[in-house]
Structure formats: C-alpha cells, structure tokens
Design an enzyme around this catalytic site. Structure first.
Site, PDB file in Angstrom:
ATOM      1  N   GLU A  94     -25.789 -10.412 -13.765  1.00  0.00           N
ATOM      2  CA  GLU A  94     -26.580 -10.054 -14.941  1.00  0.00           C
ATOM      3  C   GLU A  94     -26.168 -10.873 -16.159  1.00  0.00           C
ATOM      4  OE1 GLU A  94     -25.339  -5.750 -14.509  1.00  0.00           O
ATOM      5  OE2 GLU A  94     -25.032  -6.029 -16.648  1.00  0.00           O
ATOM      6  N   CYS A 107     -25.118 -13.750 -23.367  1.00  0.00           N
ATOM      7  CA  CYS A 107     -23.852 -13.371 -22.741  1.00  0.00           C
ATOM      8  C   CYS A 107     -23.991 -13.628 -21.241  1.00  0.00           C
ATOM      9  CB  CYS A 107     -23.577 -11.891 -23.016  1.00  0.00           C
ATOM     10  SG  CYS A 107     -22.150 -11.250 -22.130  1.00  0.00           S
ATOM     11  N   CYS A 114     -15.759  -9.099  -9.902  1.00  0.00           N
ATOM     12  CA  CYS A 114     -14.521  -9.487 -10.585  1.00  0.00           C
ATOM     13  C   CYS A 114     -13.357  -8.885  -9.818  1.00  0.00           C
ATOM     14  CB  CYS A 114     -14.532  -8.953 -12.019  1.00  0.00           C
ATOM     15  SG  CYS A 114     -13.108  -9.468 -13.012  1.00  0.00           S
ATOM     16  N   CYS A 118      -9.809  -4.058 -14.325  1.00  0.00           N
ATOM     17  CA  CYS A 118      -9.681  -3.266 -15.554  1.00  0.00           C
ATOM     18  C   CYS A 118     -10.319  -1.893 -15.329  1.00  0.00           C
ATOM     19  CB  CYS A 118     -10.338  -3.980 -16.733  1.00  0.00           C
ATOM     20  SG  CYS A 118      -9.567  -5.565 -17.101  1.00  0.00           S
ATOM     21  N   CYS A 121     -14.021  -0.890 -16.537  1.00  0.00           N
ATOM     22  CA  CYS A 121     -15.075  -1.899 -16.399  1.00  0.00           C
ATOM     23  C   CYS A 121     -15.826  -1.753 -15.080  1.00  0.00           C
ATOM     24  CB  CYS A 121     -14.461  -3.290 -16.518  1.00  0.00           C
ATOM     25  SG  CYS A 121     -15.671  -4.619 -16.354  1.00  0.00           S
ATOM     26  N   CYS A 335     -21.151  -3.319 -18.962  1.00  0.00           N
ATOM     27  CA  CYS A 335     -21.161  -4.589 -18.218  1.00  0.00           C
ATOM     28  C   CYS A 335     -21.124  -4.312 -16.726  1.00  0.00           C
ATOM     29  CB  CYS A 335     -19.917  -5.411 -18.543  1.00  0.00           C
ATOM     30  SG  CYS A 335     -19.590  -5.573 -20.267  1.00  0.00           S
TER      31      CYS A 335
HETATM   32  N1  SAH Z   1     -12.994 -10.936 -17.922  1.00  0.00           N
HETATM   33  C1  SAH Z   1     -13.183 -11.260 -19.294  1.00  0.00           C
HETATM   34  C2  SAH Z   1     -14.608 -11.204 -19.785  1.00  0.00           C
HETATM   35  C3  SAH Z   1     -15.510 -10.103 -19.323  1.00  0.00           C
HETATM   36  S1  SAH Z   1     -15.566  -8.551 -20.084  1.00  0.00           S
HETATM   37  C4  SAH Z   1     -12.315 -10.389 -20.150  1.00  0.00           C
HETATM   38  O1  SAH Z   1     -11.623  -9.523 -19.624  1.00  0.00           O
HETATM   39  O2  SAH Z   1     -12.260 -10.607 -21.346  1.00  0.00           O
HETATM   40  C5  SAH Z   1     -15.941  -8.699 -21.785  1.00  0.00           C
HETATM   41  C6  SAH Z   1     -15.252  -7.630 -22.619  1.00  0.00           C
HETATM   42  O3  SAH Z   1     -15.842  -6.325 -22.394  1.00  0.00           O
HETATM   43  C7  SAH Z   1     -13.783  -7.480 -22.273  1.00  0.00           C
HETATM   44  O4  SAH Z   1     -13.050  -7.310 -23.461  1.00  0.00           O
HETATM   45  C8  SAH Z   1     -13.768  -6.221 -21.442  1.00  0.00           C
HETATM   46  O5  SAH Z   1     -12.509  -5.650 -21.392  1.00  0.00           O
HETATM   47  C9  SAH Z   1     -14.813  -5.391 -22.143  1.00  0.00           C
HETATM   48  N2  SAH Z   1     -15.364  -4.289 -21.357  1.00  0.00           N
HETATM   49  C10 SAH Z   1     -15.615  -4.229 -20.031  1.00  0.00           C
HETATM   50  N3  SAH Z   1     -16.115  -3.050 -19.690  1.00  0.00           N
HETATM   51  C11 SAH Z   1     -16.215  -2.317 -20.812  1.00  0.00           C
HETATM   52  C12 SAH Z   1     -16.664  -1.014 -21.106  1.00  0.00           C
HETATM   53  N4  SAH Z   1     -17.109  -0.205 -20.158  1.00  0.00           N
HETATM   54  N5  SAH Z   1     -16.619  -0.609 -22.387  1.00  0.00           N
HETATM   55  C13 SAH Z   1     -16.155  -1.426 -23.364  1.00  0.00           C
HETATM   56  N6  SAH Z   1     -15.716  -2.662 -23.149  1.00  0.00           N
HETATM   57  C14 SAH Z   1     -15.726  -3.119 -21.892  1.00  0.00           C
END
Ligand code: SAH
Length: 354
Positions: A94, A107, A114, A118, A121, A335
């Site tokens: 996406e 974006c 991935c 995290c 996420c 995301c």
């Molecule tokens: N892998 C990279 C980029 C992808 S995520 C990274 O970790 O930076 C982009 C941003 O969105 C990151 O800061 C991630 O931690 C955050 N993110 C992912 N899922 C989220 C969620 N459910 N709520 C808020 N931020 C989120």
C-alpha cells in the site's frame, strides 16, 4: 537461466551499457529512460519512437515493472488517498497520497511486509514477504502521479517495511528519484524513516545525501524501547543516538525523531522529561504520532489532553515539536492494515478452493 535485465531499476549509464551490448546507440537509452521516468508509460509498446524490433528484444530480455492498482480509498475530509497495488508476483503493497498546501506527498512502502516486529505496527504481523526493487518503489509514485494528473513534490519512505533492511535497492531508488534525467525530485523533499539499523544509518550518512533521516524512537530509555521494538535488542539506544549524531555531522541535515504516543505506555510526564534529557541540545525535530490502534494488539491512543501536555513539556524546554496531523481520518487504518485486510479477504475466497 540468465536473469532478465530490470529496465526501470537501471541508471541511465547502466541502460546505455546494456543497449550498447545490443549494438544500440546511447540516444536510444535516453529515449527509453525518458519514456519510463518522465512520461511514466505502462508498456514497452507505448515507446513509439523506439523501433519495433528493439521493443520486441526488450520484451524478451527485460522486465518492465508496472504496478496494478487493486483498490483506492479516497478521504472525503481532506482528499488523502490510500492505494493498494499488486506487484508482478502477486504480492500486494500500500501507498498513501497526502495533499498539503505546499504540494503532494506520497508515502511509499519499501518492502511487502516487514520483519522488524514493532509491537504496535500492522505491517509486521505476517512477517516479511520480500523487499521491493527500485522500480517497484518508483512505480508507486509514478502510478499515483498519473492517477491524479499532478506533480508529486515530496516522498516519504514511511510505508510498510524497513527501508534500511532493503539498503541497496533503496539507494538505487533514491538515485533514480532524484536524477535530473528522471522525475528530478529534490533530495531535500525526500524523507527515509528507520527503526534504527545502526550500521546502515552510518553507511547512509557516508553517502552524504541531502535527504532527511527520521528515526523511529518511540521511547527515551533502552528498557522501554525494547518493550516496543525488538530491534532495540540488536542496536541499543545509545548506539542509535550516536548514529543519529553521526548522520547530522556528515550531512548537516537536521534529524527527525518520531515518537508514537501510546496511551499509558510512553506518554507520562516522566517519559517527556526523559525524552528532553535524551535529545536536548541536538539540532532535531520531534514528530509526535498518536498511535493508530490495530485490532491485533491492545494499545490505545493517548487522550488528546495527554498529547497536548506531552507536547507542551517538550516545547517548554525549547524542543521543536509537531503533532502529526491525522490525514484521511475517515479512511484511516494503521500502516499495513489495508494490505492485511486484502490478504485476509483473498484467503477467505481462496480457501474453499483448496
Ligand atoms: N520501518 C520504518 C518505516 C515504516 S513505519 C520505521 O520503523 O521507521 C513509519 C512510522 O510509523 C514509524 O515511526 C513507525 O514506528 C510508525 N508506526 C507504525 N505503526 C504505527 C501505528 N499503529 N501507530 C502509530 N505509528 C505507527
């Protein structure tokens, strides 16, 4: 089997070499490059000033990556668009278009899925399917630009995936995106976000690009960060911060620190105070992101007043802070959620056939 040549991931120099091995002149490379990276055509046959014989040869020897648009959701509130694209091998990714006064920002995803894990996420729930090629990253921008018929002025590599876990393709993508013979985006209009892969952050710094590097920090102590981000086990907070300082020293680019506020987890006064201690004196910018709850985890958003208090605490100490504006609230999924929904729907359709 010899590997097919990936036309859209090649630099102009590589394309020129590839064609010269086929006894073609350099101007052909320029023509083909322009069709792909300026005119954004979706087939080799659309390259009408390229002789038919050469087009046939290209189709035989090369891959020509085009993404298929599977779905788009358009926000009635602010015009944000969330796209679901199909990759040539059936994977789905996406991408999001955000419309701002200063221009259109896209974006993009850097991987299908991935493997960073995290906790909050959605992109990581099913692990990594595979990394994207440079062409597949570019295509997300080209297809969206074509769809809306407008210029894309900014790109953030903040969709699904960890860009620095796909380092070589990412660099190639950045070079093509900013190439004066292609879309020619200014490096300053590009942001790459990482969860903190220290050796790669240092390598990127050594490239001395003028892009913005954003670090997903999310906690100001090693212990708390580790509870949210398994990657912290491999790269400790202190090492990550050193790598950020190194990035700034090498590039002169102000770092962005992303901090997703999770209700009751990292949003207290003490958390704010620790964050100030960690970042005070650095030339940086803090981006607070109210966490977007996903149904597979029981994290909740901090109350609005808590977000405001947190922001004020940082501002009082002279830190540059913004709270990320929620774009496309009405279509918003966190995301990776659109992709996940699509994959689940596909499974439920496919299962009875097995
Ligand atoms: N892998 C990279 C980029 C992808 S995520 C990274 O970790 O930076 C982009 C941003 O969105 C990151 O800061 C991630 O931690 C955050 N993110 C992912 N899922 C989220 C969620 N459910 N709520 C808020 N931020 C989120």
């Amino acid at each position: 089997m010899t590997q097919r040549f990936d036309l859209k991931s090649a630099s102009l120099g590589e394309l020129t070499d590839f064609l010269s091995a086929l006894d073609e002149k350099p101007f052909r490379a320029r023509q083909i490059y322009e069709w792909m990276h300026v005119k954004h055509v979706t087939s080799v046959d659309a390259m009408t000033n390229v002789p038919k014989g050469l087009r046939a040869l290209l189709k035989e020897r090369c891959t020509f990556t085009v993404l298929g648009q599977l779905d788009v959701q358009i926000s009635k509130l602010d015009g944000t668009r969330k796209y679901l694209f199909g990759l040539p091998d059936g994977n789905v990714i996406e991408s999001v278009l955000m419309r701002y006064k200063h221009g259109n920002s896209v974006c993009i995803s850097s991987q299908a899925g991935c493997r960073m894990g995290c906790r909050f996420c959605a992109s990581t729930l099913d692990g990594l399917a595979r990394s994207l090629t440079a062409a597949e990253m570019l295509e997300q921008i080209y297809r969206i630009g074509t769809d809306i018929g407008e210029r894309i002025s900014n790109v953030v590599v903040m969709g699904s995936g960890e860009p620095l876990d796909n380092y070589d393709h990412l660099l190639r993508f950045l070079q093509l995106l900013t190439d004066e013979n292609g879309l020619h985006m200014s490096q300053r209009n590009v942001t790459v976000s990482t969860c903190g892969l220290v050796p790669r952050m240092r390598e990127l710094a050594d490239e001395r690009l003028q892009i913005t590097l954003a670090l997903s920090l999310h906690a100001a102590t090693q212990e708390k960060r580790l509870s949210l981000m398994p990657v912290a086990k491999k790269y400790e907070l202190s090492q990550v911060i050193e790598a950020c300082d190194y990035y700034f020293a090498k590039t002169g680019r102000r770092m962005t620190f992303e901090y997703s506020l999770v209700g009751g987890v990292n949003d207290t006064d003490e958390d704010a105070a620790q964050l100030v201690r960690l970042l005070k004196g650095k030339n940086c910018h803090i981006n607070l992101i109210p966490v977007n709850p996903i149904k597979e985890r029981n994290y909740v958003q901090s109350a609005r007043s808590v977000v405001e208090t947190f922001r004020n605490k940082l501002e009082q100490q002279g830190m540059a802070v913004t709270v990320r504006r929620e774009m496309g609230r009405d279509i918003d999924g966190a995301c990776g959620q659109l992709r996940k929904r699509h994959m689940q729907a596909r499974e439920s359709v496919e299962l009875p056939l097995k």
